[in-house]
Design an enzyme around this catalytic site. Structure first.
Site, PDB file in Angstrom:
ATOM      1  N   ALA A  35       1.242  -0.604  -0.180  1.00 56.05           N
ATOM      2  CA  ALA A  35       0.172   0.258   0.151  1.00 56.05           C
ATOM      3  C   ALA A  35       0.121   1.331  -0.131  1.00 56.05           C
ATOM      4  O   ALA A  35       0.069   2.225  -1.255  1.00 56.05           O
ATOM      5  CB  ALA A  35      -0.988  -0.117   1.395  1.00 56.05           C
ATOM      6  N   ARG A  75       8.125 -13.233  -3.372  1.00 61.36           N
ATOM      7  CA  ARG A  75       6.927 -13.581  -4.091  1.00 61.36           C
ATOM      8  C   ARG A  75       6.214 -12.593  -5.259  1.00 61.36           C
ATOM      9  O   ARG A  75       5.826 -13.273  -5.974  1.00 61.36           O
ATOM     10  CB  ARG A  75       5.516 -13.451  -3.093  1.00 61.36           C
ATOM     11  CG  ARG A  75       5.405 -14.152  -2.223  1.00 61.36           C
ATOM     12  CD  ARG A  75       4.486 -13.586  -0.645  1.00 61.36           C
ATOM     13  NE  ARG A  75       5.019 -12.670   0.016  1.00 61.36           N
ATOM     14  CZ  ARG A  75       5.546 -12.584   1.009  1.00 61.36           C
ATOM     15  NH1 ARG A  75       6.148 -12.998   1.854  1.00 61.36           N
ATOM     16  NH2 ARG A  75       5.879 -11.358   1.297  1.00 61.36           N
ATOM     17  N   SER A  76       7.178 -11.415  -4.878  1.00 64.80           N
ATOM     18  CA  SER A  76       6.423 -10.693  -5.864  1.00 64.80           C
ATOM     19  C   SER A  76       7.799 -10.284  -7.620  1.00 64.80           C
ATOM     20  O   SER A  76       7.736 -10.095  -7.921  1.00 64.80           O
ATOM     21  CB  SER A  76       6.502  -9.274  -5.430  1.00 64.80           C
ATOM     22  OG  SER A  76       5.165  -8.859  -4.324  1.00 64.80           O
ATOM     23  N   CYS A  89       1.969   6.838  11.456  1.00 59.30           N
ATOM     24  CA  CYS A  89       1.141   7.557  10.554  1.00 59.30           C
ATOM     25  C   CYS A  89      -0.124   8.668  11.519  1.00 59.30           C
ATOM     26  O   CYS A  89       0.024   9.542  11.338  1.00 59.30           O
ATOM     27  CB  CYS A  89       0.174   6.578   9.478  1.00 59.30           C
ATOM     28  SG  CYS A  89      -0.031   5.522  10.373  1.00 59.30           S
ATOM     29  N   HIS A 112      -7.157   8.294   8.453  1.00 61.80           N
ATOM     30  CA  HIS A 112      -7.279   8.166   9.626  1.00 61.80           C
ATOM     31  C   HIS A 112      -8.032   9.635  10.108  1.00 61.80           C
ATOM     32  O   HIS A 112      -7.627  11.089   9.203  1.00 61.80           O
ATOM     33  CB  HIS A 112      -6.184   7.961  10.433  1.00 61.80           C
ATOM     34  CG  HIS A 112      -5.239   7.133  10.502  1.00 61.80           C
ATOM     35  ND1 HIS A 112      -5.883   6.000   9.616  1.00 61.80           N
ATOM     36  CD2 HIS A 112      -4.059   6.397  11.063  1.00 61.80           C
ATOM     37  CE1 HIS A 112      -4.860   4.963  10.179  1.00 61.80           C
ATOM     38  NE2 HIS A 112      -4.223   4.912  10.581  1.00 61.80           N
TER      39      HIS A 112
HETATM   40  N1  NAP Z   1      -0.457   1.569   5.512  1.00 64.74           N
HETATM   41  C1  NAP Z   1      -0.293   2.390   6.037  1.00 64.74           C
HETATM   42  O1  NAP Z   1      -0.946   3.231   5.996  1.00 64.74           O
HETATM   43  C2  NAP Z   1       1.035   3.027   6.795  1.00 64.74           C
HETATM   44  C3  NAP Z   1       1.414   4.469   7.473  1.00 64.74           C
HETATM   45  C4  NAP Z   1       2.837   4.518   7.848  1.00 64.74           C
HETATM   46  C5  NAP Z   1       4.257   3.094   7.867  1.00 64.74           C
HETATM   47  N2  NAP Z   1       3.224   2.198   6.978  1.00 64.74           N
HETATM   48  C6  NAP Z   1       4.291   1.007   7.461  1.00 64.74           C
HETATM   49  O2  NAP Z   1       5.258   0.852   6.433  1.00 64.74           O
HETATM   50  C7  NAP Z   1       4.777  -0.532   5.872  1.00 64.74           C
HETATM   51  C8  NAP Z   1       4.820  -1.398   4.687  1.00 64.74           C
HETATM   52  O3  NAP Z   1       3.540  -0.788   4.899  1.00 64.74           O
HETATM   53  P1  NAP Z   1       1.883  -1.014   4.226  1.00 64.74           P
HETATM   54  O4  NAP Z   1       0.919  -0.819   4.420  1.00 64.74           O
HETATM   55  O5  NAP Z   1       2.221  -1.165   2.411  1.00 64.74           O
HETATM   56  O6  NAP Z   1       2.209  -3.038   3.713  1.00 64.74           O
HETATM   57  P2  NAP Z   1       1.722  -4.294   2.284  1.00 64.74           P
HETATM   58  O7  NAP Z   1       0.513  -3.793   2.215  1.00 64.74           O
HETATM   59  O8  NAP Z   1       1.240  -4.824   3.106  1.00 64.74           O
HETATM   60  O9  NAP Z   1       2.922  -4.029   2.220  1.00 64.74           O
HETATM   61  C9  NAP Z   1       3.805  -4.984   2.245  1.00 64.74           C
HETATM   62  C10 NAP Z   1       5.393  -5.115   1.242  1.00 64.74           C
HETATM   63  O10 NAP Z   1       6.212  -5.292   1.803  1.00 64.74           O
HETATM   64  C11 NAP Z   1       6.644  -6.492   1.095  1.00 64.74           C
HETATM   65  N3  NAP Z   1       8.132  -7.636   1.627  1.00 64.74           N
HETATM   66  C12 NAP Z   1       7.009  -7.895   2.534  1.00 64.74           C
HETATM   67  N4  NAP Z   1       8.117  -9.109   2.988  1.00 64.74           N
HETATM   68  C13 NAP Z   1       9.621  -8.926   1.822  1.00 64.74           C
HETATM   69  C14 NAP Z   1      10.706  -9.306   2.026  1.00 64.74           C
HETATM   70  N5  NAP Z   1      11.211 -10.179   2.703  1.00 64.74           N
HETATM   71  N6  NAP Z   1      11.449  -8.424   1.158  1.00 64.74           N
HETATM   72  C15 NAP Z   1      11.153  -7.637   0.800  1.00 64.74           C
HETATM   73  N7  NAP Z   1       9.800  -7.204   0.719  1.00 64.74           N
HETATM   74  C16 NAP Z   1       8.343  -7.751   1.810  1.00 64.74           C
HETATM   75  C17 NAP Z   1       5.864  -6.792   0.235  1.00 64.74           C
HETATM   76  O11 NAP Z   1       6.238  -7.481  -1.089  1.00 64.74           O
HETATM   77  P3  NAP Z   1       4.827  -9.313  -1.500  1.00 64.74           P
HETATM   78  O12 NAP Z   1       4.125  -8.139  -2.770  1.00 64.74           O
HETATM   79  O13 NAP Z   1       6.337  -9.132  -1.905  1.00 64.74           O
HETATM   80  O14 NAP Z   1       4.947  -9.190  -0.617  1.00 64.74           O
HETATM   81  C18 NAP Z   1       5.360  -5.457  -0.027  1.00 64.74           C
HETATM   82  O15 NAP Z   1       5.377  -4.643  -0.385  1.00 64.74           O
HETATM   83  C19 NAP Z   1       5.164  -0.979   7.440  1.00 64.74           C
HETATM   84  O16 NAP Z   1       6.518  -1.058   7.845  1.00 64.74           O
HETATM   85  C20 NAP Z   1       4.266  -0.530   7.914  1.00 64.74           C
HETATM   86  O17 NAP Z   1       3.275  -0.649   9.325  1.00 64.74           O
HETATM   87  C21 NAP Z   1       2.418   2.187   6.489  1.00 64.74           C
END
Ligand code: NAP
Length: 375
Positions: A49, A75-76, A170, A283
């Protein structure tokens, strides 16, 4: 193999989100981004995301780059991404991914940041990390560009000297975008926050789960609970972060600790209650402020109207105040319900209601503003 397409005209989570959650098109502009004098960049977690939003914001802001690497898990790997009319192939993240990379934008979770962040720094890369892995590390600046840009003034990209910079949580970013201009004027002594947090804060899969559950409940089927361990559609619950021995959950304690670090004020009193609500994106937060110096609501409204990155939506007559839908895909944090706190004497307290797109200002936009300050 599925492909993603991210450009200025078709930005965000294409292929991941149903059409109605995607932003509307933006007008055509001449691109200046791909240029020899720009830094080489890498996006870690590009399929997620936040990762998809990184691409969207890079494009929207004409962030200059001479090359861009798309990194995710095995995976990707091999998946195709179209970005600014060029095709890229997602590569599996390894320590070697950072050879020759000036700036890496990380959003793949705390464990990935802990493992690969230092490896990138060793290779001379400046890492802007969205996870909580390094936020409370004293040596790592925790930055909201509108609030404490000075914390990272010693760090620049392309010098061969690597460094880590952390993006705050966030909810902290959205809260402090509104609270800081008031804090600067009247000094906040105590802040009480209640959050109403969207599915997107838990990633792309959580958004899909909310959508699926909503359909299932309406069809009278039992809801699929994979990301959250309970029904999310037509419900709300305490934030899914782990609950600590003091009764607060980790999300709440992030707001407490990060505010103190960002404001460089170890005495400010902060308490928070964080709740997940069945909103797809953006949020909302109710924030009660107690000040050292008096601040009336009209002055507060004027301060907020002039604050960078803040927009005031505060129409009492038509009962129009910020909503998550109105701020979705927007850069600015919206503030309304600006009113004197009746429970406090004099003009020493205010209540405000804040909404912000936490994938954008709460994550990707804030990180790219940080990256812009590295140039
Ligand atoms: N969502 C928010 O609003 C938000 C706000 C602030 C901070 N964050 C932080 O940002 C981070 C990601 O959040 P998200 O919401 O974007 O999560 P998400 O949608 O679940 O995406 C996770 C990403 O991480 C990758 N990933 C997972 N395991 C990996 C590995 N072993 N090696 C390399 N890449 C890997 C995934 O790739 P694959 O496609 O290969 O699985 C995907 O691109 C988290 O730390 C979260 O706390 C999120």
């Amino acid at each position: 193999m599925a492909s993603l397409s991210v450009s200025r005209h078709n930005h965000l989570l294409s292929g991941l989100l149903p059409a109605r959650h995607k932003p509307t098109s933006r007008p055509t502009r001449v691109r200046m981004s791909l240029r020899d004098d720009g830094p080489s960049i890498a996006v870690v977690g590009v399929t997620g995301a936040v990762g998809q939003e990184f691409l969207s914001v890079l494009s929207d802001r004409d962030f200059p780059y001479r090359s861009i690497k798309m990194l995710a898990s095995q995976r990707s790997a091999g998946r195709r991404i179209n970005f600014e009319d060029r095709d890229y192939v997602v590569e599996e993240l390894t320590a070697d991914s950072f050879d020759g990379v000036d700036i890496a934008l990380f959003s793949a979770g705390g464990s990935i940041s802990k493992k690969f962040g230092p490896a990138a720094v060793d290779r001379g890369t400046v890492v802007v990390d969205n996870s909580s892995a390094f936020r409370m590390d004293e040596k790592v600046p925790l930055v909201i560009p509108e609030v404490n840009p000075e914390a990272m003034q010693h760090i620049k990209a392309g010098t061969g000297k690597g460094a880590l910079i952390a993006n705050p949580n966030c909810s902290t970013i959205i809260c402090l975008m509104a609270a800081t201009p008031l804090h600067r004027r009247a000094k906040v002594l105590r802040m009480v926050v209640s959050t109403y947090q969207a599915a997107s804060g838990a990633g792309a899969a959580a958004m899909e789960e909310l959508e699926l559950q909503t359909r299932e409940v309406l069809e009278g089927k039992p809801p699929t609970c994979k990301i959250f361990n309970r029904q999310y559609a037509f419900n709300l619950f305490s934030h899914n972060a782990s609950v600590l021995s003091n009764g607060y959950n980790e999300e709440e304690m992030k707001m407490v600790k990060e505010t103190r670090k960002i404001w460089n004020d170890k005495d400010v009193k902060v308490t928070a209650t964080c709740i997940r609500v069945p909103v797809m994106r953006a949020h909302a937060e109710s924030v009660n402020l107690q000040f050292e110096n008096p601040l009336d609501e009209d002055t507060a409204r004027d301060i907020l109207k002039n604050a960078p990155g803040v927009v005031v939506i505060d129409d009492r007559e038509s009962n129009h105040f910020p909503t998550p839908l109105e701020v979705s895909n927007k850069d600015d944090v919206a503030v309304g319900r600006i009113r004197q706190d009746l429970s406090q004497d004099g003009n020493q307290g205010l209540d405000i209601f804040v909404c912000g797109d936490q994938i954008r200002k709460g994550a990707a936009l804030n990180a790219i503003q940080i990256a812009e300050m590295l140039l």
